[in-house]
Write an enzyme that holds these catalytic residues in place. Structure first.
Site, PDB file in Angstrom:
ATOM      1  N   HIS A 121       0.869  -1.179   0.000  1.00 12.64           N
ATOM      2  CA  HIS A 121       0.000   0.000   0.000  1.00 12.64           C
ATOM      3  C   HIS A 121       0.911   1.236   0.000  1.00 12.64           C
ATOM      4  O   HIS A 121       2.016   1.196   0.555  1.00 12.64           O
ATOM      5  CB  HIS A 121      -0.830  -0.056   1.292  1.00 12.64           C
ATOM      6  CG  HIS A 121      -1.895   0.972   1.423  1.00 12.64           C
ATOM      7  ND1 HIS A 121      -1.640   2.283   1.771  1.00 12.64           N
ATOM      8  CD2 HIS A 121      -3.241   0.883   1.281  1.00 12.64           C
ATOM      9  CE1 HIS A 121      -2.791   2.956   1.835  1.00 12.64           C
ATOM     10  NE2 HIS A 121      -3.779   2.133   1.537  1.00 12.64           N
ATOM     11  N   ASP A 198       3.011  -4.392   8.339  1.00 12.84           N
ATOM     12  CA  ASP A 198       1.812  -3.577   8.143  1.00 12.84           C
ATOM     13  C   ASP A 198       0.614  -4.520   8.321  1.00 12.84           C
ATOM     14  O   ASP A 198       0.285  -5.300   7.437  1.00 12.84           O
ATOM     15  CB  ASP A 198       1.853  -2.968   6.728  1.00 12.84           C
ATOM     16  CG  ASP A 198       0.573  -2.217   6.387  1.00 12.84           C
ATOM     17  OD1 ASP A 198      -0.371  -2.222   7.212  1.00 12.84           O
ATOM     18  OD2 ASP A 198       0.507  -1.647   5.282  1.00 12.84           O
ATOM     19  N   GLN A 201      -4.575  -4.899   7.087  1.00 15.55           N
ATOM     20  CA  GLN A 201      -5.584  -5.882   6.671  1.00 15.55           C
ATOM     21  C   GLN A 201      -5.482  -7.159   7.511  1.00 15.55           C
ATOM     22  O   GLN A 201      -6.458  -7.887   7.663  1.00 15.55           O
ATOM     23  CB  GLN A 201      -5.422  -6.247   5.187  1.00 15.55           C
ATOM     24  CG  GLN A 201      -5.599  -5.089   4.220  1.00 15.55           C
ATOM     25  CD  GLN A 201      -7.022  -4.522   4.211  1.00 15.55           C
ATOM     26  OE1 GLN A 201      -7.988  -5.190   4.570  1.00 15.55           O
ATOM     27  NE2 GLN A 201      -7.144  -3.270   3.815  1.00 15.55           N
ATOM     28  N   LYS A 224     -10.472  -0.767  10.705  1.00 20.16           N
ATOM     29  CA  LYS A 224     -10.550  -2.035   9.956  1.00 20.16           C
ATOM     30  C   LYS A 224     -10.721  -3.211  10.915  1.00 20.16           C
ATOM     31  O   LYS A 224     -10.658  -4.363  10.525  1.00 20.16           O
ATOM     32  CB  LYS A 224      -9.300  -2.223   9.092  1.00 20.16           C
ATOM     33  CG  LYS A 224      -9.149  -1.101   8.055  1.00 20.16           C
ATOM     34  CD  LYS A 224      -8.193  -1.476   6.978  1.00 20.16           C
ATOM     35  CE  LYS A 224      -7.592  -0.279   6.293  1.00 20.16           C
ATOM     36  NZ  LYS A 224      -8.236   0.100   5.056  1.00 20.16           N
ATOM     37  N   CYS A 362      -4.686   2.397  -3.716  1.00 19.94           N
ATOM     38  CA  CYS A 362      -3.438   2.880  -3.080  1.00 19.94           C
ATOM     39  C   CYS A 362      -2.309   1.880  -3.266  1.00 19.94           C
ATOM     40  O   CYS A 362      -1.508   1.657  -2.338  1.00 19.94           O
ATOM     41  CB  CYS A 362      -3.643   3.165  -1.590  1.00 19.94           C
ATOM     42  SG  CYS A 362      -4.847   4.424  -1.256  1.00 19.94           S
TER      43      CYS A 362
END
Ligand code: PMP
Length: 405
Positions: A121, A198, A201, A224, A362
């Protein structure tokens, strides 16, 4: 294992009662909030609203206790060694910017390397790039295989170049592919790199365990994980957080200030300048407490069933090109209608009240690699039903008919 009761789960979201006609498949962008989260945020503003860490009065002490309790909840959820390893930020983007900025000032020098992947991303590319250009640091990129998975052999070759930092996403926000995160961290650590995961998600797919994963940094956004927007988490091992130069400076993060010099507060406050998002942290903690009342294995299985049905329906629609692999997929499917722009497809789905996202999500470097203008992304959550899957498939079929007529 008892079957997941999706209707009972769904009833906890006012959105679906108030907007019954919408099929919401844009969960990778943001998730709906259960009543428990909305109530926690409302209750804070109605009963305890006050600033934290600075008031002599009882209200401020209550707000501080709630805010710090939220930090402890997140620390337990991640199995962090200490609650001061949890820094509240405005989201994953802010957390990644803090890490990139902080490390560039203390740890990296001209000629050093950073290893990212083709799937990242922009939030895990641009913050590094901004500083790399200034400090003469080199970015290497792990390529993809033809199946659009990370090329692990190439990863190992690039680790041999001894990058100072390796930063990658647990789950691709475009393709939904789950990376072998534990193996990747272990290999990067063996190569002597600082590891950044990261989890934007990943957090909703799997409760991460910082002791097992053993990465140096892990970031995610509350929105999220059924929580509010504007709150996120930067987890870091204390020793690494201590070494980060703060990206934001101001109140709260200092110990003493004069016009000659400033000394800094201890962790976690050193990296939390200004008034934090108190209600957001409380809402995130409510989301975690609420989620822990549910069986995550049942949720995973439910999402797998949705995915299975979605794939078999998609395979039956001619002219649909599926970019995501069905295996090791967290519930995100990127697709295109042959020769059609993704925004034309999403516009037709929108007319049928199917909320999906179209574009490059993104992740422009990924789409440059795929040589595509973008993709339609359908992302599933635990509150989605088989009816949602079927309505989306039907709307896609109709879109294909219209666009290819
Ligand atoms: N990384 C990934 C993999 C993401 O999916 C996102 C959000 N789409 C981010 C980082 C940035 O998260 P936020 O916009 O909440 O800061």
């Amino acid at each position: 294992m008892p079957v997941f009761d999706v209707q009972q789960f769904r009833q906890q979201f006012a959105f679906f009662q108030q907007q019954p006609d919408w099929v919401y498949l844009d969960n990778a962008a943001t998730m709906h909030k259960p009543q428990a989260v909305i109530d926690a945020v409302t209750q804070f503003y109605q009963q305890h609203n006050s600033n934290v860490h600075r008031g002599a009065h009882q209200l401020s002490q209550q707000a501080t206790a709630l805010f710090e309790h939220a930090r402890t909840t997140v620390a337990h959820y991640l199995n962090a060694a200490h609650s001061e390893e949890i820094i509240f930020t405005s989201g994953a983007t802010a957390a990644l910017n803090q890490i990139a900025f902080g490390l560039m000032h203390t740890e990296l020098k001209a000629g050093d390397r950073i290893l990212l992947t083709q799937l990242e991303h922009h939030a895990n590319i641009v913050p590094w790039q901004l500083h790399c250009q200034r400090h003469g640091v080199i970015i290497d990129v792990v390529p993809l295989t033809v199946e659009r998975q990370l090329d692990m052999l190439a990863y190992e070759d690039l680790l041999a170049l001894k990058p100072k930092v390796v930063s990658f996403s647990h789950i691709s926000n475009v393709l939904g592919h789950i990376q072998p995160v534990a193996q990747m961290v272990a290999l990067a650590k063996a190569a002597g790199a600082i590891t950044v995961v990261d989890g934007a998600q990943g957090i909703v797919y799997q409760q991460p365990d910082m002791q097992l994963l053993d990465c140096d940094f892990y970031v995610f956004s509350g929105h999220k994980l059924y929580g509010p927007t504007g709150i996120g988490v930067l987890y870091g091992k204390s020793a690494w957080l201590e070494r980060l130069t703060p990206i934001f400076a101001g109140g709260e993060m200092i110990d003493t200030v004069s016009f000659i010099n400033t000394t800094f507060n201890k962790l976690p406050f050193r990296l939390e300048a200004g008034t934090p998002n108190i209600a957001g942290a409380i809402g995130l903690s409510a989301a975690i407490n609420w989620l822990q009342k549910h069986n995550t294995e049942q949720i995973k299985n439910h999402k797998l069933l949705l995915l299975k049905d979605f794939y078999s329906g998609l395979n039956a629609i001619k002219a649909v090109d599926i970019l995501s692999q069905p295996v090791h997929n967290a519930g995100i499917v990127a697709l295109n209608v042959d020769g059609e722009h993704p925004s034309d497809v999403t516009a037709l789905l929108n007319q049928q009240q199917i909320a999906v996202r179209g574009g490059q999500h993104c992740a422009m470097p990924l789409f440059s690699h795929l040589a595509l203008p973008g993709a339609v992304r359908c992302s599933f959550a635990a509150y989605n039903t088989l009816d949602d899957v079927n309505r989306c498939l039907l709307a896609l079929e109709q879109a294909v008919e219209i666009l290819t007529a």
